[in-house]
Design an enzyme around this catalytic site. Structure first.
Site, PDB file in Angstrom:
ATOM      1  N   GLY A 130       0.822  -1.215   0.000  1.00 54.12           N
ATOM      2  CA  GLY A 130       0.000   0.000   0.000  1.00 54.12           C
ATOM      3  C   GLY A 130       0.849   1.255   0.000  1.00 54.12           C
ATOM      4  O   GLY A 130       1.058   1.882   1.054  1.00 54.12           O
ATOM      5  N   SER A 132       1.258   3.650  -3.392  1.00 54.18           N
ATOM      6  CA  SER A 132       0.767   4.688  -4.314  1.00 54.18           C
ATOM      7  C   SER A 132      -0.613   5.223  -3.925  1.00 54.18           C
ATOM      8  O   SER A 132      -1.458   4.474  -3.434  1.00 54.18           O
ATOM      9  CB  SER A 132       0.680   4.125  -5.732  1.00 54.18           C
ATOM     10  N   SER A 164      -1.903  -4.018  -6.276  1.00 59.15           N
ATOM     11  CA  SER A 164      -1.955  -5.337  -6.916  1.00 59.15           C
ATOM     12  C   SER A 164      -2.575  -6.355  -5.965  1.00 59.15           C
ATOM     13  O   SER A 164      -2.155  -6.470  -4.807  1.00 59.15           O
ATOM     14  CB  SER A 164      -0.547  -5.796  -7.286  1.00 59.15           C
ATOM     15  N   GLU A 249      12.391  -5.563  -3.791  1.00 59.35           N
ATOM     16  CA  GLU A 249      11.316  -5.403  -4.769  1.00 59.35           C
ATOM     17  C   GLU A 249      11.851  -5.226  -6.184  1.00 59.35           C
ATOM     18  O   GLU A 249      11.229  -5.638  -7.152  1.00 59.35           O
ATOM     19  CB  GLU A 249      10.455  -4.181  -4.365  1.00 59.35           C
TER      20      GLU A 249
HETATM   21  C1  LIG Z   1       0.945  -3.219 -13.038  1.00 68.00           C
HETATM   22  C2  LIG Z   1       1.145  -2.264 -11.900  1.00 68.00           C
HETATM   23  C3  LIG Z   1       1.056  -2.722 -10.589  1.00 68.00           C
HETATM   24  C4  LIG Z   1       1.214  -1.839  -9.524  1.00 68.00           C
HETATM   25  N1  LIG Z   1       1.087  -2.324  -8.243  1.00 68.00           N
HETATM   26  C5  LIG Z   1       1.214  -1.476  -7.203  1.00 68.00           C
HETATM   27  C6  LIG Z   1       1.038  -1.955  -5.865  1.00 68.00           C
HETATM   28  O1  LIG Z   1       0.780  -3.140  -5.629  1.00 68.00           O
HETATM   29  N2  LIG Z   1       1.128  -1.058  -4.843  1.00 68.00           N
HETATM   30  C7  LIG Z   1       1.400   0.258  -5.052  1.00 68.00           C
HETATM   31  O2  LIG Z   1       1.500   1.002  -4.083  1.00 68.00           O
HETATM   32  N3  LIG Z   1       1.565   0.748  -6.314  1.00 68.00           N
HETATM   33  C8  LIG Z   1       1.482  -0.088  -7.375  1.00 68.00           C
HETATM   34  N4  LIG Z   1       1.628   0.393  -8.660  1.00 68.00           N
HETATM   35  C9  LIG Z   1       1.798   1.837  -8.858  1.00 68.00           C
HETATM   36  C10 LIG Z   1       3.210   2.254  -9.276  1.00 68.00           C
HETATM   37  O3  LIG Z   1       4.106   2.071  -8.227  1.00 68.00           O
HETATM   38  C11 LIG Z   1       3.113   3.712  -9.736  1.00 68.00           C
HETATM   39  O4  LIG Z   1       2.290   3.744 -10.889  1.00 68.00           O
HETATM   40  C12 LIG Z   1       4.470   4.284 -10.056  1.00 68.00           C
HETATM   41  O5  LIG Z   1       5.231   4.452  -8.888  1.00 68.00           O
HETATM   42  C13 LIG Z   1       4.364   5.642 -10.777  1.00 68.00           C
HETATM   43  O6  LIG Z   1       3.550   6.518 -10.101  1.00 68.00           O
HETATM   44  P1  LIG Z   1       2.369   7.295 -10.871  1.00 68.00           P
HETATM   45  O7  LIG Z   1       1.556   6.279 -11.607  1.00 68.00           O
HETATM   46  O8  LIG Z   1       1.682   8.170  -9.898  1.00 68.00           O
HETATM   47  O9  LIG Z   1       3.090   8.168 -11.974  1.00 68.00           O
HETATM   48  P2  LIG Z   1       3.821   9.578 -11.752  1.00 68.00           P
HETATM   49  O10 LIG Z   1       4.690   9.507 -10.560  1.00 68.00           O
HETATM   50  O11 LIG Z   1       2.804  10.650 -11.828  1.00 68.00           O
HETATM   51  O12 LIG Z   1       4.734   9.641 -13.034  1.00 68.00           O
HETATM   52  C14 LIG Z   1       4.254  10.056 -14.315  1.00 68.00           C
HETATM   53  C15 LIG Z   1       5.420  10.166 -15.270  1.00 68.00           C
HETATM   54  O13 LIG Z   1       6.338  11.194 -14.795  1.00 68.00           O
HETATM   55  C16 LIG Z   1       7.661  10.649 -14.674  1.00 68.00           C
HETATM   56  N5  LIG Z   1       8.324  11.219 -13.488  1.00 68.00           N
HETATM   57  C17 LIG Z   1       7.799  11.359 -12.248  1.00 68.00           C
HETATM   58  N6  LIG Z   1       8.732  11.884 -11.407  1.00 68.00           N
HETATM   59  C18 LIG Z   1       9.872  12.053 -12.131  1.00 68.00           C
HETATM   60  C19 LIG Z   1      11.168  12.532 -11.818  1.00 68.00           C
HETATM   61  N7  LIG Z   1      11.494  12.934 -10.582  1.00 68.00           N
HETATM   62  N8  LIG Z   1      12.093  12.559 -12.813  1.00 68.00           N
HETATM   63  C20 LIG Z   1      11.781  12.132 -14.083  1.00 68.00           C
HETATM   64  N9  LIG Z   1      10.546  11.682 -14.427  1.00 68.00           N
HETATM   65  C21 LIG Z   1       9.614  11.635 -13.469  1.00 68.00           C
HETATM   66  C22 LIG Z   1       7.452   9.154 -14.465  1.00 68.00           C
HETATM   67  O14 LIG Z   1       8.613   8.433 -14.867  1.00 68.00           O
HETATM   68  C23 LIG Z   1       6.251   8.883 -15.363  1.00 68.00           C
HETATM   69  O15 LIG Z   1       6.671   8.703 -16.695  1.00 68.00           O
HETATM   70  C24 LIG Z   1       1.465  -0.463  -9.753  1.00 68.00           C
HETATM   71  C25 LIG Z   1       1.572   0.003 -11.078  1.00 68.00           C
HETATM   72  C26 LIG Z   1       1.415  -0.875 -12.147  1.00 68.00           C
HETATM   73  C27 LIG Z   1       1.523  -0.350 -13.541  1.00 68.00           C
END
Ligand SMILES: Cc1cc2nc3c(=O)[nH]c(=O)nc-3n(C[C@H](O)[C@H](O)[C@H](O)COP(=O)(O)OP(=O)(O)OC[C@H]3O[C@@H](n4cnc5c(N)ncnc54)[C@H](O)[C@@H]3O)c2cc1C
Length: 384
Positions: A130, A132, A164, A249
């Site tokens: 838990g 994101s 997930s 991880e």
């Molecule tokens: C299949 C799948 C399973 C998942 N399972 C889990 C789970 O079990 N538990 C959980 O907590 N989360 C989970 N996630 C979430 C995942 O960890 C997040 O989607 C991920 O950390 C990115 O965060 P965001 O989606 O908010 O994107 P954002 O952080 O908003 O990023 C958007 C874009 O901006 C870029 N970006 C952001 N910050 C920077 C920076 N400082 N420098 C350069 N580029 C940057 C990113 O690379 C990306 O391209 C899962 C995601 C997927 C796809």
């Protein structure tokens, strides 16, 4: 600069690999499971996890006093590789085995270890991650789910997203804010709570994959009571504890092998066609795989024997390079053989191709995006 050890498998370890391979082959023949790409995250099958638990193959490195076998990280690595190569449905127990167990062993109370570890080992207890939230992904420290102190515990309010398998899991290690946000000390005031996903006030809402599968979820907390005994480690130390988990991880073979069943099928197909040029291309893929695998095994070894050496940089590299590699397999396949990707195709290659294409976009996002990982590596290198 950190030196990764070179790992050479012992005869017993090679024997163990054959044992696992034989078991999976027999279960496939019996129809217990069907090979799929990305099954480590999207193939949750509690019946299969239970079977694996009975074999003693969950938490196999953990202390005997909790039901583990004190086997080496390399034994576990071999087991994991074979699960991935067979595309076995191991997702239900994956996070508990990979990171909740090690987290509790390092930071948990004796009561937590005695209660949770034997259940995880038996394949009866699954954990979600838990982290994101809708407004906090890469910038995780800005998260706003909060826990307020009350008599005997905490009241949690907020929301997690992309969790997930929360609908299959029993508990979730949840990063929450236990003291108010202070922009000058963003990483302070965060703590890890184990939340019972069946507790009053927890609502789990599915988010469907591109394939229509139910894999991840939104998880809402509305005045959820969490007893004091469910705080992991120190109050306010959640950020540092979570960072330690990230190396587990990010560095495993699952960051390289999500599309391995497709690669294997591609090579069988090229052999069947006696396609020498195609096989030469496949050899290039295998050499890339070999390099990544050595990097990943080296990190696994250091996590066990490295006396707490910081492996964040090589772990980030495994994930950044490994996920690009696994994403490239369907693209290379498309260029080497005729394929008609379809999830319900009878030809395995077409089925694996469809699974890979539809799951691949998430490989470089889950567990930290590639851009963020490059940032971790760059900052680490500058600091050295
Ligand atoms: C299949 C799948 C399973 C998942 N399972 C889990 C789970 O079990 N538990 C959980 O907590 N989360 C989970 N996630 C979430 C995942 O960890 C997040 O989607 C991920 O950390 C990115 O965060 P965001 O989606 O908010 O994107 P954002 O952080 O908003 O990023 C958007 C874009 O901006 C870029 N970006 C952001 N910050 C920077 C920076 N400082 N420098 C350069 N580029 C940057 C990113 O690379 C990306 O391209 C899962 C995601 C997927 C796809």
């Amino acid at each position: 600069m950190i030196q990764l050890p070179t790992v050479k498998f012992t005869e017993e370890q090679e024997q163990f690999r054959l044992e696992v391979r034989h078991f999976l082959h027999e279960e496939l023949k019996k129809g217990t499971f069907e090979t799929k790409c990305d099954s480590w995250l999207s193939g949750a099958d509690p019946g299969f996890s239970k079977l694996i638990g009975q074999k003693g193959w969950i938490g196999m490195t953990w202390p005997k006093k909790y039901g583990g076998q004190e086997r080496s990280a390399i034994d576990r690595y071999i087991l994991t590789e074979e699960f991935l190569a067979a595309g076995a449905p191991v997702a239900a127990h994956w996070f508990a085995d990979r990171q909740t167990g090690p987290l509790l062993l390092r930071y948990g109370t004796e009561e937590q270890k005695e209660y949770f570890l034997p259940k995880i080992i038996q394949g009866d207890c699954y954990f979600g991650i838990g982290l994101s939230e809708p407004n906090s992904g890469s910038d995780l420290a800005s998260l706003s789910t909060k826990a307020e102190k009350v008599d005997g515990g905490w009241i949690v309010n907020g929301q997690k997203i992309w969790t997930s398998n929360a609908h299959v899991c029993h508990y979730m290690v949840t990063l929450v804010r236990t003291s108010p946000f202070d922009s000058s000390k963003k990483h302070a005031g965060l703590s890890q709570l184990i939340i019972d996903l069946h507790a009053d006030g927890v609502t789990i809402v599915p988010i469907k994959f591109l394939t229509g599968e139910h894999h991840y979820n939104e998880v809402f907390f509305d005045n959820v009571f969490v007893p004091d005994s469910m705080l992991v480690g120190q109050l306010g130390n959640g950020w540092a504890q979570g960072l330690a988990e990230l190396a587990f991880e990010r560095s495993g073979p699952e960051r390289i092998l999500s599309t391995f069943p497709l690669l294997d099928e591609l090579i069988q197909e090229l052999k069947g066609q006696n396609n020498i040029e195609g096989l030469k291309e496949a050899t290039k893929i295998l050499s890339r795989l070999w390099g990544l695998r050595n990097l990943s095994i080296g990190v696994a070894q250091l996590l066990e024997t490295g006396d707490g050496k910081d492996v964040q940089i090589p772990a980030a590299l495994v994930k950044a390079l490994g996920t690009k590699f696994e994403q490239s397999i369907p693209e290379i396949t498309r260029l080497l053989v005729q394929t008609y990707p379809k999830l319900d195709a009878t030809r395995k290659l077409d089925r694996f191709m469809a699974q890979s294409i539809l799951h691949a976009p998430g490989f470089t996002i889950r567990g930290g995006t590639t851009e963020v990982l490059y940032g971790v590596v760059a900052k680490g290198v500058v600091a050295q």
